[in-house]
Design an enzyme around this catalytic site. Sequence first.
Site, PDB file in Angstrom:
ATOM      1  N   SER A  23      20.876 -52.390  12.841  1.00 41.09           N
ATOM      2  CA  SER A  23      21.730 -53.458  12.286  1.00 41.09           C
ATOM      3  C   SER A  23      20.959 -54.769  12.200  1.00 41.09           C
ATOM      4  O   SER A  23      21.053 -55.510  11.214  1.00 41.09           O
ATOM      5  CB  SER A  23      22.944 -53.686  13.197  1.00 41.09           C
ATOM      6  OG  SER A  23      23.784 -52.575  13.183  1.00 41.09           O
ATOM      7  N   ARG A  27      19.491 -57.107   8.877  1.00 43.85           N
ATOM      8  CA  ARG A  27      19.876 -58.529   8.737  1.00 43.85           C
ATOM      9  C   ARG A  27      18.663 -59.443   8.749  1.00 43.85           C
ATOM     10  O   ARG A  27      18.645 -60.478   8.070  1.00 43.85           O
ATOM     11  CB  ARG A  27      20.870 -58.892   9.845  1.00 43.85           C
ATOM     12  CG  ARG A  27      22.276 -58.273   9.578  1.00 43.85           C
ATOM     13  CD  ARG A  27      23.085 -58.240  10.838  1.00 43.85           C
ATOM     14  NE  ARG A  27      24.478 -57.844  10.650  1.00 43.85           N
ATOM     15  CZ  ARG A  27      24.926 -56.574  10.578  1.00 43.85           C
ATOM     16  NH1 ARG A  27      24.069 -55.556  10.633  1.00 43.85           N
ATOM     17  NH2 ARG A  27      26.214 -56.321  10.432  1.00 43.85           N
ATOM     18  N   ARG A 122      31.369 -42.401   0.584  1.00 38.27           N
ATOM     19  CA  ARG A 122      31.933 -43.303   1.605  1.00 38.27           C
ATOM     20  C   ARG A 122      32.705 -44.464   0.962  1.00 38.27           C
ATOM     21  O   ARG A 122      32.375 -44.928  -0.126  1.00 38.27           O
ATOM     22  CB  ARG A 122      30.812 -43.808   2.521  1.00 38.27           C
ATOM     23  CG  ARG A 122      30.217 -42.647   3.299  1.00 38.27           C
ATOM     24  CD  ARG A 122      29.142 -43.075   4.251  1.00 38.27           C
ATOM     25  NE  ARG A 122      29.659 -43.948   5.285  1.00 38.27           N
ATOM     26  CZ  ARG A 122      28.889 -44.621   6.131  1.00 38.27           C
ATOM     27  NH1 ARG A 122      27.571 -44.535   6.035  1.00 38.27           N
ATOM     28  NH2 ARG A 122      29.420 -45.370   7.057  1.00 38.27           N
ATOM     29  N   SER A 167      35.588 -53.784  11.207  1.00 36.66           N
ATOM     30  CA  SER A 167      34.308 -53.366  10.634  1.00 36.66           C
ATOM     31  C   SER A 167      33.361 -54.548  10.484  1.00 36.66           C
ATOM     32  O   SER A 167      33.663 -55.513   9.785  1.00 36.66           O
ATOM     33  CB  SER A 167      34.540 -52.715   9.262  1.00 36.66           C
ATOM     34  OG  SER A 167      33.320 -52.695   8.534  1.00 36.66           O
ATOM     35  N   GLN A 169      30.598 -54.373   8.957  1.00 34.14           N
ATOM     36  CA  GLN A 169      30.031 -54.348   7.608  1.00 34.14           C
ATOM     37  C   GLN A 169      30.926 -55.120   6.643  1.00 34.14           C
ATOM     38  O   GLN A 169      30.438 -55.893   5.817  1.00 34.14           O
ATOM     39  CB  GLN A 169      29.827 -52.905   7.150  1.00 34.14           C
ATOM     40  CG  GLN A 169      28.758 -52.198   7.970  1.00 34.14           C
ATOM     41  CD  GLN A 169      28.508 -50.776   7.540  1.00 34.14           C
ATOM     42  OE1 GLN A 169      29.221 -50.232   6.694  1.00 34.14           O
ATOM     43  NE2 GLN A 169      27.502 -50.153   8.126  1.00 34.14           N
ATOM     44  N   ASP A 314      29.246 -46.131  17.032  1.00 33.21           N
ATOM     45  CA  ASP A 314      28.166 -45.204  16.672  1.00 33.21           C
ATOM     46  C   ASP A 314      27.787 -44.281  17.833  1.00 33.21           C
ATOM     47  O   ASP A 314      27.036 -43.321  17.637  1.00 33.21           O
ATOM     48  CB  ASP A 314      26.931 -45.991  16.220  1.00 33.21           C
ATOM     49  CG  ASP A 314      27.187 -46.745  14.919  1.00 33.21           C
ATOM     50  OD1 ASP A 314      28.064 -46.311  14.143  1.00 33.21           O
ATOM     51  OD2 ASP A 314      26.527 -47.767  14.689  1.00 33.21           O
TER      52      ASP A 314
END
Length: 431
Positions: A23, A27, A122, A167, A169, A314
Site C-alpha cells: 500500500s 502511494r 472486481r 475501504s 481504496q 488482508d
Amino acid sequence: MIKLAHAPKKGLHGKISVPGDKSISHRALMFGAIATGVTEIENFLTSDDVLHTMAIFQALGVSIEQTGTHVRVVGKGITNFTAPKTALDMGNSGTSTRLLMGLLSRQPFDMSIIGDSSLSKRPMRRVLTPLEQMGAKINLSTEGTLPGIIQANNQLNGMVYEMPVASAQVKSAILLAGMQAEGETTIIEKLPSRDHTERMLQQFGGKISTKNGMITISKQGVLKGQHVLVPSDISSAAFFIVAGLITPNSEITIEKVGINPTRDGVLKLLKRMGAEIAIAKIPTSGEPLADITVRTQALHGIHITAADIPSAVDELPIIALAATQAVGDTIITGAEELRVKETDRIATVVSELSKLGASIEARPDGMIIHGQTPLATSQDSTVLESFGDHRIAMMNAVAALITKGDVTLVGEEAMRVSYPKFLSDLAKVMQ
Ligand code: S3P
C-alpha cells in the site's frame, strides 16, 4: 505447480526481513509523481502490483529509476503529465485502479484503463459513484468493472460523502480527487481504514484534517519531493507470524515491520487468540516500525466482528488457518468484503483448508472455523490451488508446513503480486 515443504522437526528459526509495504509503495510512487522535485524511496516493494503503478506513471511521462529496492522519482506536478500512447494496464491491482481513478480524474486527455481477468470482475462502482458526484467523467462496463476510460476533465468539486463501505481504496480515491477539487471535500468513514494516504500527503507538505471519523481536504498547493522509508509489509509478515505460532518448536523474528494502528489488526486478533507476540518498537519519524518475535503457542478461538475487519482485512485468510489450530470455534462476521478481493476469499479459504481436513464453514459475511483440527492430506497427497490469488497461495504454503502428507500447489506464480520471493524466504527459516 510445485511441491510445498513440510516444516523441519526442529521448527522454524531465525530473523527474516519481508519486502516493503505494498500500500505504501503504491502511494510513494503516486505522491512522488505529483510532487515537484526528487522523491527517493527506500525498501520499495518490487512486486507485480506496484510495478504496474510504476509503468503507468512512466507512460504518463514521469521519470522513475529503480535499482533493487531503491527508487528515484522525478516529480512532474499533477498538471504536467503527458497523454499515454497505450491503455494504462492495472494488472491484478485494485489499489492502482481505484486510487488512480481519483488521482487522474482531472487531466486534459482521455486514458483507457484495463486489468487482468480477476481485476476485471472486481467492483469499481464504489469509486465511480463518488468521483462522478465530484464531476469526474469515467466510463466503465455496465457491470461497473474494467475496462474503462477516464475522460478528459477540467473541473472537480468538493462534496460531503458518507462511505457505504469501509475501504481505504475508496477513501483514497476521493482524497486524491479532493486535493484537485474546488471547495472542501469531507469523507465520513463507516469504520477507520488504513490511513497511509493521509500520512503521506502530510509528509509531502499537504494539508488534511481528521476529526471524529471525518476527513477533510481542500485543493492542495505544490507538494515537494521527499525521502520515503517504506516499512516491511505487515500483510506479508503475517504469514511468518502465523507460521511461527502454529509450527511446533519455532521462534522467529520479523524485522522492521510497519505497525500503523490502522493495519495491525492481525497482531491484536492473534493476541486475543492467546498469542504472546513481542513487539520491539523502532524509533522513526515516518510510519511506525517494530521487530516482531513469535514462538510456537497454544491458541483459542475468538469472535471476529465487523469493527475488527478493516485493520486486518488482508490477513483474514492466514488468521483462518491459525484458527484451525486454535482450540474451540472462531467465528468471523461482518467480513463480506472478502468476497470481492482478488478472489472470493471466503470461498477460496474454505475450499483449500477443507482439502486438508479443516472443519470450516462459509457464511455470507464470513466463516466459522471449528478448531482444533490436525491438518492432513486426504490420500497420500493433495493438490491445493491459488486461484491466481497471492494471499491464498501463501496461506496454502504455510498450511503445508504442518500438514501430514504431500501437498502440491498449483498457481504459485500468484505470489509475484505482493511477495515474489516468499517461498525462498520461507525456506530460510527452515534451515
Ligand atoms: C488497500 C486497501 C484494502 C486492501 C488492499 C490494499 C490500499 O482494500 O485490501 O489490499 O492500499 O488502500 P479496500 O480498500 O478495498 O478494503
